[in-house]
Enzyme design. Structure first.
Site, mmCIF file in Angstrom:
data_model
loop_
_atom_site.group_PDB
_atom_site.id
_atom_site.type_symbol
_atom_site.label_atom_id
_atom_site.label_comp_id
_atom_site.label_asym_id
_atom_site.label_seq_id
_atom_site.Cartn_x
_atom_site.Cartn_y
_atom_site.Cartn_z
ATOM 1 N N GLU A 90 -27.056 5.934 17.876
ATOM 2 C CA GLU A 90 -27.858 6.851 18.506
ATOM 3 C C GLU A 90 -27.383 7.093 20.001
ATOM 4 O OE1 GLU A 90 -32.053 6.865 19.187
ATOM 5 O OE2 GLU A 90 -32.144 4.720 18.466
ATOM 6 N N SER A 143 1.021 -1.292 0.180
ATOM 7 C CA SER A 143 -0.102 -0.001 -0.142
ATOM 8 C C SER A 143 0.892 1.247 -0.077
ATOM 9 C CB SER A 143 -1.009 0.126 1.161
ATOM 10 O OG SER A 143 -1.801 -1.073 1.223
ATOM 11 N N GLU A 176 8.945 -5.571 -6.672
ATOM 12 C CA GLU A 176 8.090 -6.515 -5.815
ATOM 13 C C GLU A 176 8.354 -7.865 -6.119
ATOM 14 O OE1 GLU A 176 5.660 -6.218 -3.164
ATOM 15 O OE2 GLU A 176 5.844 -8.425 -3.552
ATOM 16 N N THR A 194 -2.727 -0.352 7.179
ATOM 17 C CA THR A 194 -2.782 0.058 5.722
ATOM 18 C C THR A 194 -2.926 1.525 5.417
ATOM 19 O OG1 THR A 194 -3.559 -2.079 5.034
ATOM 20 C CG2 THR A 194 -3.762 -0.336 3.454
ATOM 21 N N CYS A 215 -5.661 -7.561 5.297
ATOM 22 C CA CYS A 215 -6.989 -6.975 5.337
ATOM 23 C C CYS A 215 -8.199 -7.400 4.351
ATOM 24 C CB CYS A 215 -7.042 -5.533 5.004
ATOM 25 S SG CYS A 215 -5.349 -4.752 5.622
ATOM 26 N N THR A 269 0.830 -6.963 1.895
ATOM 27 C CA THR A 269 0.079 -7.755 2.992
ATOM 28 C C THR A 269 -1.362 -7.456 2.745
ATOM 29 O OG1 THR A 269 1.914 -7.566 4.288
ATOM 30 C CG2 THR A 269 -0.029 -8.035 5.375
ATOM 31 N N CYS A 270 -1.785 -6.024 2.658
ATOM 32 C CA CYS A 270 -3.230 -5.723 2.679
ATOM 33 C C CYS A 270 -4.011 -6.587 1.633
ATOM 34 C CB CYS A 270 -3.326 -4.299 2.440
ATOM 35 S SG CYS A 270 -4.982 -3.724 2.326
ATOM 36 N N ASP A 325 4.509 -0.629 7.437
ATOM 37 C CA ASP A 325 4.883 -1.554 8.608
ATOM 38 C C ASP A 325 6.483 -1.752 8.868
ATOM 39 O OD1 ASP A 325 2.235 -1.953 8.360
ATOM 40 O OD2 ASP A 325 2.261 -4.148 8.058
ATOM 41 N N TYR A 362 -4.745 -8.622 17.461
ATOM 42 C CA TYR A 362 -5.710 -8.258 16.386
ATOM 43 C C TYR A 362 -5.933 -9.638 15.565
ATOM 44 C CZ TYR A 362 -5.592 -3.085 15.713
ATOM 45 O OH TYR A 362 -5.429 -1.698 15.722
ATOM 46 N N ALA A 369 14.592 -6.811 -4.639
ATOM 47 C CA ALA A 369 15.938 -5.740 -4.775
ATOM 48 C C ALA A 369 16.464 -5.852 -3.422
ATOM 49 C CB ALA A 369 15.240 -4.439 -5.197
ATOM 50 N N ARG A 384 -0.912 -15.420 26.392
ATOM 51 C CA ARG A 384 0.062 -15.260 27.467
ATOM 52 C C ARG A 384 -0.573 -14.326 28.610
ATOM 53 N NH1 ARG A 384 5.571 -12.365 25.030
ATOM 54 N NH2 ARG A 384 4.550 -10.386 24.472
ATOM 55 N N GLU A 434 -9.144 -12.004 15.438
ATOM 56 C CA GLU A 434 -10.030 -12.090 14.245
ATOM 57 C C GLU A 434 -10.144 -13.377 13.792
ATOM 58 O OE1 GLU A 434 -9.222 -7.433 12.681
ATOM 59 O OE2 GLU A 434 -8.112 -9.177 11.757
ATOM 60 N N LYS A 485 -8.771 -11.392 4.478
ATOM 61 C CA LYS A 485 -9.375 -11.622 5.959
ATOM 62 C C LYS A 485 -10.818 -11.038 6.060
ATOM 63 C CE LYS A 485 -9.481 -8.327 8.495
ATOM 64 N NZ LYS A 485 -8.341 -7.881 9.277
ATOM 65 N N HIS A 540 -33.055 7.515 14.960
ATOM 66 C CA HIS A 540 -33.641 6.475 15.703
ATOM 67 C C HIS A 540 -34.444 5.651 14.861
ATOM 68 C CE1 HIS A 540 -35.637 4.835 19.099
ATOM 69 N NE2 HIS A 540 -36.976 4.966 18.403
HETATM 70 P P1 NDP Z 1 -0.083 -7.803 17.858
HETATM 71 O O1 NDP Z 1 1.363 -7.291 18.130
HETATM 72 O O2 NDP Z 1 -1.344 -7.046 17.832
HETATM 73 O O3 NDP Z 1 -0.440 -8.916 18.970
HETATM 74 C C1 NDP Z 1 0.781 -10.245 19.098
HETATM 75 C C2 NDP Z 1 0.089 -10.955 20.127
HETATM 76 O O4 NDP Z 1 1.100 -12.031 20.362
HETATM 77 C C3 NDP Z 1 0.071 -10.393 21.509
HETATM 78 O O5 NDP Z 1 -0.970 -10.890 22.128
HETATM 79 C C4 NDP Z 1 1.153 -10.554 22.238
HETATM 80 O O6 NDP Z 1 1.110 -10.659 23.544
HETATM 81 C C5 NDP Z 1 1.297 -12.097 21.698
HETATM 82 N N1 NDP Z 1 2.848 -12.454 21.704
HETATM 83 C C6 NDP Z 1 4.028 -11.903 21.381
HETATM 84 N N2 NDP Z 1 4.960 -12.503 21.618
HETATM 85 C C7 NDP Z 1 4.537 -13.701 22.118
HETATM 86 C C8 NDP Z 1 5.242 -14.860 22.592
HETATM 87 N N3 NDP Z 1 6.693 -15.021 22.530
HETATM 88 N N4 NDP Z 1 4.747 -15.817 22.928
HETATM 89 C C9 NDP Z 1 3.410 -16.085 23.237
HETATM 90 N N5 NDP Z 1 2.559 -14.784 22.760
HETATM 91 C C10 NDP Z 1 3.180 -13.631 22.334
HETATM 92 O O7 NDP Z 1 0.268 -8.746 16.542
HETATM 93 P P2 NDP Z 1 -0.958 -9.308 15.390
HETATM 94 O O8 NDP Z 1 0.173 -10.313 14.665
HETATM 95 O O9 NDP Z 1 -2.077 -9.731 16.042
HETATM 96 O O10 NDP Z 1 -0.875 -7.917 14.432
HETATM 97 C C11 NDP Z 1 0.268 -7.249 13.989
HETATM 98 C C12 NDP Z 1 -0.517 -5.814 13.856
HETATM 99 O O11 NDP Z 1 -0.912 -5.924 12.433
HETATM 100 C C13 NDP Z 1 -1.180 -5.006 14.622
HETATM 101 O O12 NDP Z 1 -0.776 -4.499 15.556
HETATM 102 C C14 NDP Z 1 -1.957 -4.206 13.459
HETATM 103 O O13 NDP Z 1 -1.357 -3.209 13.550
HETATM 104 C C15 NDP Z 1 -2.072 -4.836 12.262
HETATM 105 N N6 NDP Z 1 -3.348 -5.511 11.874
HETATM 106 C C16 NDP Z 1 -4.531 -4.813 11.991
HETATM 107 C C17 NDP Z 1 -5.631 -5.322 11.627
HETATM 108 C C18 NDP Z 1 -6.670 -4.464 11.306
HETATM 109 O O14 NDP Z 1 -6.502 -3.118 11.204
HETATM 110 N N7 NDP Z 1 -8.072 -5.116 11.760
HETATM 111 C C19 NDP Z 1 -5.990 -6.745 11.447
HETATM 112 C C20 NDP Z 1 -4.579 -7.571 11.774
HETATM 113 C C21 NDP Z 1 -3.467 -6.971 11.875
HETATM 114 P P3 NDP Z 1 0.943 -9.547 24.593
HETATM 115 O O15 NDP Z 1 -0.473 -8.850 24.466
HETATM 116 O O16 NDP Z 1 1.308 -9.963 25.849
HETATM 117 O O17 NDP Z 1 2.127 -8.604 24.231
#
Ligand code: NDP
Length: 467
Positions: A449, A16, A36, A319, A49, A43-44, A311, A183, A116, A204, A187, A52, A444
């Site tokens: 609302e 993006s 590319e 995105t 996105c 990714t998007c 990213d 996220y 590249a 965790r 999801e 998904k 309404h």
């Molecule tokens: P996140 O960083 O949001 O979440 C990672 C999760 O993994 C957290 O719950 C974290 O725990 C856990 N974690 C990290 N390291 C370990 C480990 N070593 N062992 C066990 N658990 C672990 O990453 P995502 O991959 O879900 O998403 C990445 C990014 O992509 C998002 O932050 C977002 O910006 C983007 N995204 C956006 C979407 C949207 O707009 N709808 C949809 C999907 C992705 P803890 O909470 O304890 O740190």
């Protein structure tokens, strides 16, 4: 064109941010190239996105069939063909990827469908053709990739998939385990549970979606359980073994002693910048300890002719943010219009079911930042659920700065929260106050609302005395 260089701008990565920057720069008359290594769209479009959201739509139908009965519909035998859905989804992804390619061509961008890598700060080597090209300015827009622990840390990690492969499952899993609580984990837990897969989420921490407002976290955490997801908290994977069983070929041992058997195990434990092997050191581009590229507010790296957006910079991994960063870069460098992108108050959605819409700060963050804040919140069963029989509730919350009544955070869990938060993001961005909301007439009957009819301040137990 710049003296002596093959290109005025060369963009690494067709996602993006890179595509927006390349197209705009080329339309200004600059000579632009873009490489590319996989498929145009990043990714998007290819593995994020877009597919998904199609999976969320697919999964949501199951609930809708059930709820329709409350409205007098007789729904006969229903069935779902995952292979058919995946084929339709893939065809749409192909179409969109084609549009990205065409738009770049039409803007005059020269495309290289290969990887590249930096040779020096103005030179890149193309991995397949072995060709070397030079550019006055280079934009790193290589995005991120799913992170997994290595085999020493998690024996059997090779049996797991990530969000890259989840879109290619042509058969629905029967028993799925997802690691993570961000996220992606949330999801996909909803997607697969909705499609009828026995789904278990292992997180965790105590409550999913760390960093979000606590009421959102609680509502989503409970919502996962209500959707039939088995949620196991405060533990992580210890090891994964092959069971030799056809139906549940893998066994996950958790650090709390529990074992779980499944046919698909997905790691959703975060993402990392895609800088491995990019040769940033050859160009003198510094990386942080997670491999991301630090940049200034104009997206410039520590090297004067190299920028990075999206990213790979590990600012806000969304995105629309990458697109705005790419746009601001192009305006600054090719339209003589220096511009930065404001990373505050970015509205975002988590496509859980129901979804989350959020903008601005959480209650906790607001108290830390502003001291006194007023909270307005409501939890209710939406009208539609009265007949459908669904027990799902909506949560809405306004975080208001007490001294000037400015709304600094809005958090919603409920149907169409993503659609609502897009419009509410404008209100927060322009500094709307609680009195502005109060004098806005309600629509309404609607769920939204409630946002303009909340009058009672919510006073948390511990704060009652102080108030
Ligand atoms: P996140 O960083 O949001 O979440 C990672 C999760 O993994 C957290 O719950 C974290 O725990 C856990 N974690 C990290 N390291 C370990 C480990 N070593 N062992 C066990 N658990 C672990 O990453 P995502 O991959 O879900 O998403 C990445 C990014 O992509 C998002 O932050 C977002 O910006 C983007 N995204 C956006 C979407 C949207 O707009 N709808 C949809 C999907 C992705 P803890 O909470 O304890 O740190």
């Amino acid at each position: 064109m710049s003296d002596g260089y093959d290109f005025d701008l060369f963009v690494i990565g067709g996602g993006s941010g890179g595509v927006r920057a390349a197209r705009l720069a080329a339309l200004s008359g600059a000579k632009v190239g873009l490489a590319e290594e996989y498929r145009m769209g990043g990714t998007c479009v290819i593995r994020g996105c877009v597919p998904k959201k199609f999976m969320v739509y697919a999964s949501d139908y199951a609930k809708k069939f059930k709820e329709a009965e409350g409205y007098g519909w007789s729904v006969g035998d229903i069935s779902y063909d995952h292979g058919k859905f995946v084929a339709a989804m893939s065809a749409e992804v192909d179409r969109l990827s084609g549009i990205y390619t065409r738009n770049l061509h039409n803007a005059g961008v020269e495309l290289f469908e290969e990887r590249a890598e930096f040779v020096d700060r103005h030179t890149l080597k193309l991995a397949n053709s072995g060709k070397t090209i030079t550019a006055e300015k280079i934009l790193i827009a290589v995005g991120g990739r799913p992170w997994k622990p290595d085999e020493d840390e998690l024996p059997g990690v090779e049996y797991t998939i990530s969000s890259n492969e989840v879109f290619h499952l042509t058969e629905l899993p029967k028993h799925m385990i997802i690691a993570g609580g961000g996220y992606i984990a949330v999801e996909f837990a909803h997607v697969f549970a909705g499609l009828g897969v026995e789904t278990c989420l292992v997180y965790r921490g105590e409550s999913v979606l760390r960093g979000f407002d606590d009421d959102v976290r609680t509502q989503v955490h409970e919502g996962l359980k209500e959707a039939g997801v088995r949620v196991i908290t405060q533990t992580v994977f210890d090891k994964i073994e092959d069971t030799g069983d056809n139906e549940r070929p893998y066994r996950v041992s958790l650090t709390n002693g529990v074992t779980l058997d499944a046919d698909v195990i997905m790691m959703a434990v975060g993402r990392r910048a895609n800088t491995d092997g990019l040769g940033c050191d050859a160009a003198g581009v510094e990386l942080d300890d997670k491999g991301a590229v630090p940049v200034d507010e104009y997206s410039k790296t520590n090297v004067d002719n190299i920028w990075a957006v999206g990213d790979v910079t590990d600012r806000v991994a969304l995105t629309p943010v990458a697109i705005r960063e790419g746009h601001a870069f192009a305006d600054t460098e090719f339209y003589d219009n220096p511009r930065t992108f404001d990373h505050d108050d970015i509205a975002t959605a988590v496509f859980s079911q129901p979804e989350v819409g959020t903008v601005g700060v959480s209650e906790t963050e607001a108290r830390r930042k502003y001291g006194r804040v007023d909270i307005y919140k409501t939890r209710f069963r939406p009208m539609k659920n009265m007949l459908s029989g669904s027990t799902e509730r909506v949560m809405m919350k306004l975080v208001v700065k007490a001294d000037d009544e400015r709304i600094v955070g809005i958090h919603i869990v409920g149907p169409d929260a993503a659609e609502m938060i897009q419009a509410l993001g404008i209100a927060v961005k322009i500094g709307a106050t609680k009195p502005d909301f109060d004098r806005t007439c309600a629509v309404h009957p609607s769920i939204a609302e409630e946002l303009v009819t909340m009058r009672e301040k919510f006073i948390p137990d511990g704060l009652q005395a102080a108030e």
